[in-house]
Design an enzyme around this catalytic site. Structure first.
Site, mmCIF file in Angstrom:
data_model
loop_
_atom_site.group_PDB
_atom_site.id
_atom_site.type_symbol
_atom_site.label_atom_id
_atom_site.label_comp_id
_atom_site.label_asym_id
_atom_site.label_seq_id
_atom_site.Cartn_x
_atom_site.Cartn_y
_atom_site.Cartn_z
ATOM 1 N N ARG A 132 0.113 5.720 -1.632
ATOM 2 C CA ARG A 132 -0.565 6.928 -1.131
ATOM 3 C C ARG A 132 -0.586 6.945 0.397
ATOM 4 O O ARG A 132 -0.251 5.938 1.039
ATOM 5 C CB ARG A 132 -1.984 7.064 -1.701
ATOM 6 C CG ARG A 132 -2.924 5.970 -1.288
ATOM 7 C CD ARG A 132 -4.265 6.128 -2.003
ATOM 8 N NE ARG A 132 -5.162 5.041 -1.660
ATOM 9 C CZ ARG A 132 -6.032 5.074 -0.644
ATOM 10 N NH1 ARG A 132 -6.105 6.147 0.121
ATOM 11 N NH2 ARG A 132 -6.815 4.045 -0.410
ATOM 12 N N ALA A 181 -8.117 -6.489 14.548
ATOM 13 C CA ALA A 181 -7.122 -6.811 13.511
ATOM 14 C C ALA A 181 -5.773 -6.169 13.859
ATOM 15 O O ALA A 181 -4.719 -6.813 13.758
ATOM 16 C CB ALA A 181 -7.600 -6.325 12.143
ATOM 17 N N LYS A 182 -5.789 -4.910 14.288
ATOM 18 C CA LYS A 182 -4.526 -4.226 14.615
ATOM 19 C C LYS A 182 -3.941 -4.783 15.923
ATOM 20 O O LYS A 182 -2.716 -4.880 16.060
ATOM 21 C CB LYS A 182 -4.737 -2.713 14.713
ATOM 22 C CG LYS A 182 -5.066 -2.048 13.370
ATOM 23 C CD LYS A 182 -3.986 -2.228 12.319
ATOM 24 C CE LYS A 182 -4.120 -1.251 11.151
ATOM 25 N NZ LYS A 182 -3.170 -1.508 10.064
ATOM 26 N N GLY A 238 0.845 -1.205 0.000
ATOM 27 C CA GLY A 238 0.000 0.000 0.000
ATOM 28 C C GLY A 238 0.873 1.245 0.000
ATOM 29 O O GLY A 238 0.557 2.235 0.655
ATOM 30 N N TYR A 248 -11.510 -3.425 13.210
ATOM 31 C CA TYR A 248 -10.187 -2.802 12.989
ATOM 32 C C TYR A 248 -9.309 -2.949 14.239
ATOM 33 O O TYR A 248 -8.133 -3.310 14.143
ATOM 34 C CB TYR A 248 -10.406 -1.337 12.640
ATOM 35 C CG TYR A 248 -9.160 -0.547 12.289
ATOM 36 C CD1 TYR A 248 -8.496 -0.746 11.080
ATOM 37 C CD2 TYR A 248 -8.666 0.429 13.162
ATOM 38 C CE1 TYR A 248 -7.367 -0.004 10.753
ATOM 39 C CE2 TYR A 248 -7.543 1.177 12.847
ATOM 40 C CZ TYR A 248 -6.900 0.958 11.636
ATOM 41 O OH TYR A 248 -5.776 1.707 11.318
ATOM 42 N N ASN A 289 2.218 -2.016 5.411
ATOM 43 C CA ASN A 289 1.477 -0.764 5.620
ATOM 44 C C ASN A 289 0.033 -0.853 5.130
ATOM 45 O O ASN A 289 -0.831 -0.119 5.614
ATOM 46 C CB ASN A 289 2.216 0.373 4.889
ATOM 47 C CG ASN A 289 1.360 1.618 4.764
ATOM 48 O OD1 ASN A 289 1.226 2.382 5.710
ATOM 49 N ND2 ASN A 289 0.753 1.816 3.604
ATOM 50 N N ASP A 341 -3.228 -7.499 -4.428
ATOM 51 C CA ASP A 341 -4.075 -7.409 -3.245
ATOM 52 C C ASP A 341 -3.406 -8.281 -2.183
ATOM 53 O O ASP A 341 -3.301 -9.505 -2.348
ATOM 54 C CB ASP A 341 -5.470 -7.942 -3.602
ATOM 55 C CG ASP A 341 -6.425 -7.944 -2.409
ATOM 56 O OD1 ASP A 341 -5.951 -7.957 -1.259
ATOM 57 O OD2 ASP A 341 -7.647 -7.949 -2.647
ATOM 58 N N VAL A 342 -2.950 -7.661 -1.090
ATOM 59 C CA VAL A 342 -2.141 -8.411 -0.110
ATOM 60 C C VAL A 342 -2.927 -9.493 0.628
ATOM 61 O O VAL A 342 -2.328 -10.344 1.287
ATOM 62 C CB VAL A 342 -1.467 -7.488 0.931
ATOM 63 C CG1 VAL A 342 -0.442 -6.586 0.282
ATOM 64 C CG2 VAL A 342 -2.494 -6.698 1.738
ATOM 65 N N ILE A 368 -3.469 10.456 11.993
ATOM 66 C CA ILE A 368 -2.537 11.002 11.008
ATOM 67 C C ILE A 368 -3.351 11.549 9.838
ATOM 68 O O ILE A 368 -4.349 10.928 9.429
ATOM 69 C CB ILE A 368 -1.573 9.889 10.503
ATOM 70 C CG1 ILE A 368 -0.892 9.164 11.679
ATOM 71 C CG2 ILE A 368 -0.544 10.460 9.524
ATOM 72 C CD1 ILE A 368 0.000 9.992 12.557
HETATM 73 P P1 NAP Z 1 -5.051 5.300 3.299
HETATM 74 O O1 NAP Z 1 -4.632 6.661 2.881
HETATM 75 O O2 NAP Z 1 -6.479 4.915 3.292
HETATM 76 O O3 NAP Z 1 -4.199 4.225 2.447
HETATM 77 C C1 NAP Z 1 -4.430 2.856 2.591
HETATM 78 C C2 NAP Z 1 -3.383 2.133 1.784
HETATM 79 O O4 NAP Z 1 -3.602 0.714 1.936
HETATM 80 C C3 NAP Z 1 -3.466 2.456 0.304
HETATM 81 O O5 NAP Z 1 -2.161 2.599 -0.220
HETATM 82 C C4 NAP Z 1 -4.134 1.209 -0.291
HETATM 83 O O6 NAP Z 1 -3.695 0.894 -1.601
HETATM 84 C C5 NAP Z 1 -3.602 0.135 0.643
HETATM 85 N N1 NAP Z 1 -4.466 -1.056 0.593
HETATM 86 C C6 NAP Z 1 -5.733 -1.198 1.038
HETATM 87 N N2 NAP Z 1 -6.183 -2.440 0.777
HETATM 88 C C7 NAP Z 1 -5.168 -3.086 0.149
HETATM 89 C C8 NAP Z 1 -5.017 -4.391 -0.367
HETATM 90 N N3 NAP Z 1 -6.008 -5.295 -0.286
HETATM 91 N N4 NAP Z 1 -3.827 -4.729 -0.937
HETATM 92 C C9 NAP Z 1 -2.819 -3.825 -1.031
HETATM 93 N N5 NAP Z 1 -2.914 -2.570 -0.563
HETATM 94 C C10 NAP Z 1 -4.067 -2.208 0.017
HETATM 95 O O7 NAP Z 1 -4.568 5.028 4.777
HETATM 96 P P2 NAP Z 1 -3.293 5.509 5.605
HETATM 97 O O8 NAP Z 1 -3.750 6.425 6.635
HETATM 98 O O9 NAP Z 1 -2.178 5.882 4.713
HETATM 99 O O10 NAP Z 1 -2.970 4.098 6.319
HETATM 100 C C11 NAP Z 1 -1.752 3.396 6.181
HETATM 101 C C12 NAP Z 1 -1.638 2.420 7.342
HETATM 102 O O11 NAP Z 1 -1.617 3.158 8.576
HETATM 103 C C13 NAP Z 1 -2.827 1.471 7.452
HETATM 104 O O12 NAP Z 1 -2.389 0.195 7.845
HETATM 105 C C14 NAP Z 1 -3.670 2.098 8.545
HETATM 106 O O13 NAP Z 1 -4.490 1.144 9.175
HETATM 107 C C15 NAP Z 1 -2.604 2.662 9.447
HETATM 108 N N6 NAP Z 1 -3.077 3.737 10.331
HETATM 109 C C16 NAP Z 1 -3.495 4.934 9.834
HETATM 110 C C17 NAP Z 1 -3.914 5.930 10.718
HETATM 111 C C18 NAP Z 1 -4.367 7.306 10.271
HETATM 112 O O14 NAP Z 1 -4.788 8.103 11.124
HETATM 113 N N7 NAP Z 1 -4.302 7.641 9.017
HETATM 114 C C19 NAP Z 1 -3.939 5.673 12.084
HETATM 115 C C20 NAP Z 1 -3.519 4.434 12.548
HETATM 116 C C21 NAP Z 1 -3.084 3.476 11.666
HETATM 117 P P3 NAP Z 1 -4.550 1.239 -2.944
HETATM 118 O O15 NAP Z 1 -4.974 2.673 -2.826
HETATM 119 O O16 NAP Z 1 -3.568 0.976 -4.030
HETATM 120 O O17 NAP Z 1 -5.724 0.279 -2.994
#
Ligand code: NAP
Length: 250
Positions: free
Chosen positions: A17, A160-161, A14, A157, A92, A65-66, A190
């Site tokens: 973005r 899972a986490k 992932g 969620y 990620n 797709d992971v 974030i």
């Molecule tokens: P995001 O902007 O929604 O991005 C999610 C990423 O996961 C995208 O690059 C997406 O890829 C990828 N993804 C989703 N399903 C997938 C799949 N089946 N196979 C491969 N890639 C997949 O979220 P983010 O905030 O950057 O989150 C990144 C990580 O940080 C995640 O694990 C999230 O749970 C964790 N996190 C985020 C926050 C926050 O506040 N933002 C807080 C705690 C934890 P595509 O677009 O190519 O499908």
């Protein structure tokens, strides 16, 4: 000792973005060859690869797709042919499907577990095979503060986490004798697409819960990932480290 990843190959799932894109850029700028995995964001992945290359660093992209074993197998076949090695794996890829417990469908439960937890298992299993050959590896799992604190509408969620954090610890114990460190990073709120709804919905009340009184930015998560991907962290394994402005201790 220098924070230098030259000669290393990294996979960021992932990675096209959000937080993943910051991690891809940061590892590449430190000298690693970065394989950016994407699922749906092909255009963004291509642009990011071109941006990284235009700065003189190495990167490739690969769609998978992971949560699908066959697709993960193909991703690693690609890595074998591209580089022949993998030194750094950043799990990620993640997603949310929030719903209150009484309204949550089994499909919403499964999908979130499949991407956030099963996906990390599928990639880690093959990555560890490659890393064992070199007696070297860094595996970094992007979990969440939700994995150690409850979150309304997030039973899928949070579990899972939380599972990903336990997976990190169990992997660390098995893989430490093989020269591989496994750690988890726990972002708080974030500024990415994923947290947009939560940030909009809760607004100022949410900021009051964060001692730093602001949301984090993706680069602040990438900074810790860079440290964990480097030799500076060689004696750190099995840890779950928040990047959350103090949210988890407030
Ligand atoms: P995001 O902007 O929604 O991005 C999610 C990423 O996961 C995208 O690059 C997406 O890829 C990828 N993804 C989703 N399903 C997938 C799949 N089946 N196979 C491969 N890639 C997949 O979220 P983010 O905030 O950057 O989150 C990144 C990580 O940080 C995640 O694990 C999230 O749970 C964790 N996190 C985020 C926050 C926050 O506040 N933002 C807080 C705690 C934890 P595509 O677009 O190519 O499908």
């Amino acid at each position: 000792m220098k924070l230098d990843l030259s000669g290393k190959t990294a996979l960021v799932t992932g990675g096209a973005r959000g937080i993943g894109a910051s991690i891809s850029r940061t590892l590449a700028a430190a000298g690693a060859k970065v394989v950016i995995n994407f699922n749906k964001s092909g255009e963004k992945a291509g642009k990011l690869r071109d941006e990284i290359r235009s700065e003189g660093f190495e990167s490739e992209i690969f769609q998978a797709d992971v949560s699908e074993p066959d697709q993960v197998d193909r991703l690693f076949q690609f890595i074998r042919s591209y580089s022949g090695r993998l030194d750094i794996l950043v799990n990620n890829a993640g997603m949310i499907r929030d719903a209150l417990l009484l309204a949550m469908s089994a499909a919403e439960w499964d999908k979130v577990h499949d991407v956030n937890l099963r996906g990390a298992f599928l990639t880690t299993r093959i990555a560890a095979e490659l890393m064992v050959l070199k007696h070297y590896g860094k595996i970094i799992n992007i979990a969440s503060v939700s994995g150690i604190r409850g979150g309304r509408g997030q039973t899928n969620y949070a579990s899972a986490k939380g599972g990903l954090i336990s997976f990190t610890r169990a992997c660390a114990v098995e893989l430490a004798p093989k020269g591989i460190q496994v750690n988890a990073v726990l972002p708080g709120f974030i500024e990415t697409e994923m947290s947009t709804r939560a940030r909009r919905r809760a607004g100022e009340a949410l900021l009051d819960r964060i001692p730093a009184q602001r949301f984090g930015n993706p680069q602040e998560v990438a900074n810790l990932v860079l440290f964990l991907a480097s030799e500076f962290s060689d004696y750190i394994t099995g840890q779950a480290i928040p990047v959350d402005g103090g949210l988890s201790v407030s």
